[in-house]
Design an enzyme around this catalytic site. Sequence first.
Site, PDB file in Angstrom:
ATOM      1  N   HIS A   8       3.186   1.295 -51.150  1.00  0.00           N
ATOM      2  CA  HIS A   8       2.747   1.628 -49.785  1.00  0.00           C
ATOM      3  C   HIS A   8       1.473   2.472 -49.884  1.00  0.00           C
ATOM      4  CE1 HIS A   8       2.671   3.377 -45.769  1.00  0.00           C
ATOM      5  NE2 HIS A   8       3.467   2.368 -45.404  1.00  0.00           N
ATOM      6  N   GLU A  30      -1.095  -4.630 -45.484  1.00  0.00           N
ATOM      7  CA  GLU A  30      -1.224  -3.504 -44.568  1.00  0.00           C
ATOM      8  C   GLU A  30      -2.620  -2.905 -44.687  1.00  0.00           C
ATOM      9  OE1 GLU A  30       2.816  -1.787 -43.452  1.00  0.00           O
ATOM     10  OE2 GLU A  30       2.276  -0.813 -45.326  1.00  0.00           O
ATOM     11  N   ASN A  53      10.131   0.675 -41.625  1.00  0.00           N
ATOM     12  CA  ASN A  53       9.838   1.752 -42.569  1.00  0.00           C
ATOM     13  C   ASN A  53       9.889   3.059 -41.781  1.00  0.00           C
ATOM     14  OD1 ASN A  53       8.854   3.543 -44.411  1.00  0.00           O
ATOM     15  ND2 ASN A  53       6.762   2.740 -44.435  1.00  0.00           N
ATOM     16  N   TRP A  54      10.988   3.799 -41.958  1.00  0.00           N
ATOM     17  CA  TRP A  54      11.155   5.027 -41.166  1.00  0.00           C
ATOM     18  C   TRP A  54      10.382   6.202 -41.747  1.00  0.00           C
ATOM     19  CZ3 TRP A  54      17.161   4.725 -39.973  1.00  0.00           C
ATOM     20  CH2 TRP A  54      17.371   3.751 -38.993  1.00  0.00           C
ATOM     21  N   LYS A  55       9.769   6.003 -42.916  1.00  0.00           N
ATOM     22  CA  LYS A  55       9.012   7.082 -43.567  1.00  0.00           C
ATOM     23  C   LYS A  55       9.860   8.368 -43.619  1.00  0.00           C
ATOM     24  CE  LYS A  55       4.834   5.012 -41.834  1.00  0.00           C
ATOM     25  NZ  LYS A  55       3.394   5.118 -41.833  1.00  0.00           N
ATOM     26  N   GLU A  60       0.523   5.035 -48.436  1.00  0.00           N
ATOM     27  CA  GLU A  60       0.727   6.494 -48.488  1.00  0.00           C
ATOM     28  C   GLU A  60       1.106   6.942 -49.896  1.00  0.00           C
ATOM     29  OE1 GLU A  60       3.439   6.674 -45.179  1.00  0.00           O
ATOM     30  OE2 GLU A  60       1.802   6.063 -43.859  1.00  0.00           O
ATOM     31  N   GLY A  81      -0.473   3.482 -38.601  1.00  0.00           N
ATOM     32  CA  GLY A  81      -0.250   4.700 -37.822  1.00  0.00           C
ATOM     33  C   GLY A  81      -1.436   5.116 -36.970  1.00  0.00           C
ATOM     34  N   GLY A  91       6.258   0.611 -38.942  1.00  0.00           N
ATOM     35  CA  GLY A  91       6.453   2.046 -39.102  1.00  0.00           C
ATOM     36  C   GLY A  91       6.866   2.682 -37.791  1.00  0.00           C
ATOM     37  N   GLY A  92       5.901   3.287 -37.092  1.00  0.00           N
ATOM     38  CA  GLY A  92       6.175   4.054 -35.872  1.00  0.00           C
ATOM     39  C   GLY A  92       7.083   3.361 -34.871  1.00  0.00           C
ATOM     40  N   SER A 129       0.349  -0.739 -37.227  1.00  0.00           N
ATOM     41  CA  SER A 129       0.422  -0.592 -35.774  1.00  0.00           C
ATOM     42  C   SER A 129       0.954  -1.836 -35.061  1.00  0.00           C
ATOM     43  CB  SER A 129      -0.941  -0.177 -35.212  1.00  0.00           C
ATOM     44  OG  SER A 129      -1.320   1.079 -35.748  1.00  0.00           O
TER      45      SER A 129
HETATM   46  C1  PEP Z   1       3.868   1.424 -42.255  1.00  0.00           C
HETATM   47  O1  PEP Z   1       4.357   2.536 -42.343  1.00  0.00           O
HETATM   48  O2  PEP Z   1       3.914   0.647 -43.219  1.00  0.00           O
HETATM   49  C2  PEP Z   1       3.241   1.040 -40.995  1.00  0.00           C
HETATM   50  C3  PEP Z   1       2.760  -0.155 -40.886  1.00  0.00           C
HETATM   51  O3  PEP Z   1       3.211   1.998 -40.003  1.00  0.00           O
HETATM   52  P1  PEP Z   1       2.780   1.757 -38.456  1.00  0.00           P
HETATM   53  O4  PEP Z   1       3.545   0.557 -37.962  1.00  0.00           O
HETATM   54  O5  PEP Z   1       3.183   3.011 -37.773  1.00  0.00           O
HETATM   55  O6  PEP Z   1       1.308   1.513 -38.454  1.00  0.00           O
END
Ligand code: PEP
Length: 252
Positions: A97, A169, A11-13, A99, A175, A235-236, A214
């Site tokens: 998600h 999640e 997930n590049w957001k 967010e 994040g 994500g990150g 994370s």
């Molecule tokens: C996400 O964006 O769904 C996510 C899990 O981000 P991260 O891996 O950065 O916590």
Amino acid sequence: MSKRRTLVSANWKMNGSLDSIRQLVRAISQGMTQETEPEVIICPPSVYISELAEILKKTDIGLGAQNVSHLECGAHTGEVAPTMLKDFACKYVIVGHSERRMFYSENDSRIAEKFVAVQANGMIPILCVGELLEERESDCTKEVISRQLDAVIELAGIMAFKEAIIAYEPVWAIGTGKTAIPEQAQEIHEFIRSRLARHDHEIADGIRILYGGSVKADNAKQLFELADIDGGLIGGASLVADDFLTICHSAR
Ligand code: PEP
């Protein structure tokens, strides 16, 4: 032995530029070896979907979107319709998600509508569920997850989960660098499966439940080894090709 194939989804957001996403996707696809890799999906920002559709055509990597409208068309400035994603061979769409839930006020029933719209257009929803820190601290995690799942089951029906993916999640882990310890993650994954099994055992057994929050190159393996964790939503760490590839390799 589970027949569920491990899936790692990026997930590049809202990150990257045309140049940087071209470089990133090339580095990722070049670093993948054919045999025994998990299934991999990349979900770029929506404006880059057409570009990625072209690049990914020559690879085994699947294309996903981070969000979609629950509506088909019309006066909805700024929204992207499911048919538009389908035009670019998008196969997966993340819905719910945290967010989107937190910053764009998407509630359970809107997310259920999105889930249905994605499937109605022949794509596969990746339904995100997860609790806030205060919900975990007040021992409400299972209640929250049940509510989030039930909203979709009520609207779409349990059989709809045959062609769906769930991502657990915990919001406090996204994040933040705080990952759920493997036992915490496994407990909730098992709970999600058992919640679906109340309706249909086959669906519960077959569905892939990803962990997100994370996930990094150094903790992915111990998470992916757990019985009810079928991969990750990253994500990150998916913005750095080497880290993402290490995560993919640890899912072998
Ligand atoms: C996400 O964006 O769904 C996510 C899990 O981000 P991260 O891996 O950065 O916590």
